[in-house]
Design an enzyme around this catalytic site. Structure first.
Site, PDB file in Angstrom:
ATOM      1  N   LYS A 100       0.713  -1.071   0.147  1.00 31.14           N
ATOM      2  CA  LYS A 100       0.350   0.082  -0.097  1.00 31.14           C
ATOM      3  C   LYS A 100       1.074   1.582   0.037  1.00 31.14           C
ATOM      4  CE  LYS A 100       0.138  -1.372   4.405  1.00 31.14           C
ATOM      5  NZ  LYS A 100      -0.188  -3.045   5.345  1.00 31.14           N
ATOM      6  N   GLU A 124      -4.996  -5.421  -5.857  1.00 28.73           N
ATOM      7  CA  GLU A 124      -6.258  -5.332  -4.753  1.00 28.73           C
ATOM      8  C   GLU A 124      -5.948  -5.645  -3.543  1.00 28.73           C
ATOM      9  OE1 GLU A 124      -9.824  -6.175  -5.370  1.00 28.73           O
ATOM     10  OE2 GLU A 124     -10.004  -5.914  -3.285  1.00 28.73           O
ATOM     11  N   VAL A 127      -5.075  -3.049   0.735  1.00 32.08           N
ATOM     12  CA  VAL A 127      -6.534  -2.463   1.215  1.00 32.08           C
ATOM     13  C   VAL A 127      -7.300  -3.549   1.853  1.00 32.08           C
ATOM     14  CG1 VAL A 127      -8.350  -0.768   1.786  1.00 32.08           C
ATOM     15  CG2 VAL A 127      -6.091  -0.153  -0.163  1.00 32.08           C
ATOM     16  N   ILE A 131     -10.710  -8.386   1.398  1.00 29.36           N
ATOM     17  CA  ILE A 131     -12.123  -8.132   1.421  1.00 29.36           C
ATOM     18  C   ILE A 131     -11.891  -7.726   0.252  1.00 29.36           C
ATOM     19  CG2 ILE A 131     -13.833  -6.489   2.251  1.00 29.36           C
ATOM     20  CD1 ILE A 131     -12.476  -5.711   4.893  1.00 29.36           C
ATOM     21  N   GLY A 182       0.897 -11.158  17.210  1.00 31.94           N
ATOM     22  CA  GLY A 182       1.549 -10.951  15.756  1.00 31.94           C
ATOM     23  C   GLY A 182       0.555 -10.141  14.654  1.00 31.94           C
ATOM     24  N   ASP A 196      -1.034   3.348   7.834  1.00 32.38           N
ATOM     25  CA  ASP A 196      -1.068   2.412   7.065  1.00 32.38           C
ATOM     26  C   ASP A 196      -2.695   2.820   6.781  1.00 32.38           C
ATOM     27  OD1 ASP A 196      -0.995  -0.329   6.740  1.00 32.38           O
ATOM     28  OD2 ASP A 196      -2.471  -0.198   7.988  1.00 32.38           O
ATOM     29  N   LYS A 200      -4.503   3.381   2.620  1.00 32.02           N
ATOM     30  CA  LYS A 200      -5.442   3.220   2.402  1.00 32.02           C
ATOM     31  C   LYS A 200      -6.394   4.146   2.239  1.00 32.02           C
ATOM     32  CE  LYS A 200      -3.994  -0.890   5.370  1.00 32.02           C
ATOM     33  NZ  LYS A 200      -4.301  -1.587   6.018  1.00 32.02           N
ATOM     34  N   GLY A 297      -3.621 -10.420   7.186  1.00 32.50           N
ATOM     35  CA  GLY A 297      -3.330 -11.464   7.483  1.00 32.50           C
ATOM     36  C   GLY A 297      -2.769 -12.376   6.672  1.00 32.50           C
TER      37      GLY A 297
END
Ligand code: HSE
Length: 408
Positions: A100, A124, A127, A131, A182, A196, A200, A297
């Site tokens: 990003k 894709e 962000v 999703i 984590g 961050d 986005k 993740g």
């Protein structure tokens, strides 16, 4: 057979390589031929990995191999990801990224370069992890005009805020917990100080409008100053504190910001907890559309990367609304000081009557909630210009402990 390379064999890159193996048959079906990872570029060696024989340390091996038609860039950061992506695109190779920071800062030039060389630059996974947000905004909402996005765009900080509310623990304790699990990086600065989420929301604003703004034009506030007292206050006011990335088309331009906000109960974003992300996308014809899911993740993000790999390799990206971005002109973003907010303010170290009299004079009608803790004074303003709120905060008697905007 389509051969690809993966640059950066970390959490996401490792997930991409293993998913390409595990899901070989459906990827073959979607692309029309087999897809195989020919090279993995990393500084490190991975002697115990089943993919050890594909690891290379010299990027030129990838650029000079005409058999490689696509490069997955999952290394993160700007350098050398920018140089590697530019070189791959200039060689006519598609580039798919989860990075990003690079997309927000250099996406416009990389998309232009891709177009010039007949390649795709797809992002894709940059962000919202898994999703399906960006392609949906670019294609399914292509016939509409997206006017506003409000989103919980950072899983780490959402986990911290959820634990502070549900566990009554401090910011520092919740951050330590997130690190242990984590979720948060060892150096969590980009998450907690809003960078961050800033990257986005810049990307989502560009997807919606075609213009990428400079990061200096995004009003960005850290969430590290949020206390349990703030979370309790939000609860008494019937809401929850969330770090919200927001862009909205307004009369004088686009308002774009990242800051902690009180999200009223009833707004679905107030119910998005733990490491989950959620985005509310408002468009002219459709109204509000809500996206929700795992925003980070290994596998959710790797899955989003693979959806782009398929789209680039089977050519479907050419049939999607694939407009490139322009650098936003100077007057595209409106001055944050001119935008309007409704805010919660908590003050201590002065008599309550004196604070409220002064606040009423400076800010007009106030709402005073019930249940204010001993020794504190709290109030909620109407919708007022940021400039007026900032001036009032400087003039109020006592110590201003907290100022939190509501999500309108
Ligand atoms: N650090 C990010 C988060 C990872 O917590 O949401 C996904 O971009």
């Amino acid at each position: 057979m389509k051969e690809i390379a993966v640059i950066g064999f970390g959490v996401v890159g490792g997930g991409v390589v293993s998913l390409i193996d595990e899901n070989a048959s459906y990827i073959r079906e979607a692309v029309g031929e087999d897809v195989s990872v020919k090279y993995i570029l990393d500084l490190r060696d991975f002697p115990d990995s089943p993919y050890a024989d594909r690891v290379v340390h010299d990027a030129e091996v990838i650029f000079s191999d005409p058999a490689v038609s696509l490069v997955v860039e999952t290394m993160g950061g700007v350098h050398p990801a920018l140089e590697f992506s530019s070189k791959a695109l200039a060689c006519g190779k598609h580039v798919v990224t989860s990075n990003k920071e690079l997309v927000a800062k250099h996406g416009a030039e990389l998309m232009a370069l891709a177009k010039e060389h007949g390649a795709a630059y797809l992002y894709e996974a940059s962000v919202g992890g898994g999703i399906p947000l960006i392609r949906s905004m670019r294609t399914s909402l292509a016939g509409d005009r997206i006017d506003c996005v409000n989103g919980i765009l950072n899983g780490t900080t959402n986990y911290i805020l959820t634990r502070m509310r549900d566990g009554g623990i401090s910011f520092e304790e919740a951050l330590a917990e997130a690190q242990e699990l984590g979720y948060a990086e060892k150096n969590p600065a980009a998450d907690i100080h809003g960078l961050d989420a800033q990257r986005k929301i810049m990307i989502l604003c560009a997807v919606a409008t075609g213009y990428i703004v400079d990061e200096s034009n995004v009003y960005t506030e850290t969430m590290s100053k949020i206390t349990v007292a703030d979370i309790e206050a939000a609860r008494r006011l019937g809401g929850a504190v969330r770090l919200i990335g927001s862009f909205r088309r307004e009369e004088k331009g686009v308002a774009i910001s990242v800051c902690p906000r009180i999200v009223p109960a009833g707004n679905p974003l107030s119910d998005i907890n733990d490491v989950y992300n959620g985005m509310s996308v408002a468009s002219r014809l459709t109204g509000d559309v809500l996206y929700y899911g795992r925003g980070a993740g290994r596998y959710p993000t790797a899955g989003a990367v693979i959806s782009d790999v398929i789209s680039a390799l089977n050519g479907s990206y050419q049939r999607e609304s694939n407009r490139t971005w322009e650098i936003a002109p100077a007057d595209f973003v409106c001055d944050f000081a001119e935008s309007r907010s409704r805010v919660y303010i908590r003050v201590s170290d002065a008599p309550r009557g004196e604070i409220l009299d002064s606040a009423s004079l400076l800010l007009g009608d106030l709402e005073v909630p019930a249940g204010t803790p001993e020794g504190k004074t709290e109030f909620v303003t109407g919708m007022l210009p940021e400039k007026q709120i900032a001036e009032a905060i400087r003039s109020l008697p006592g110590t201003v402990e907290s100022v939190l905007r509501f999500l309108a």
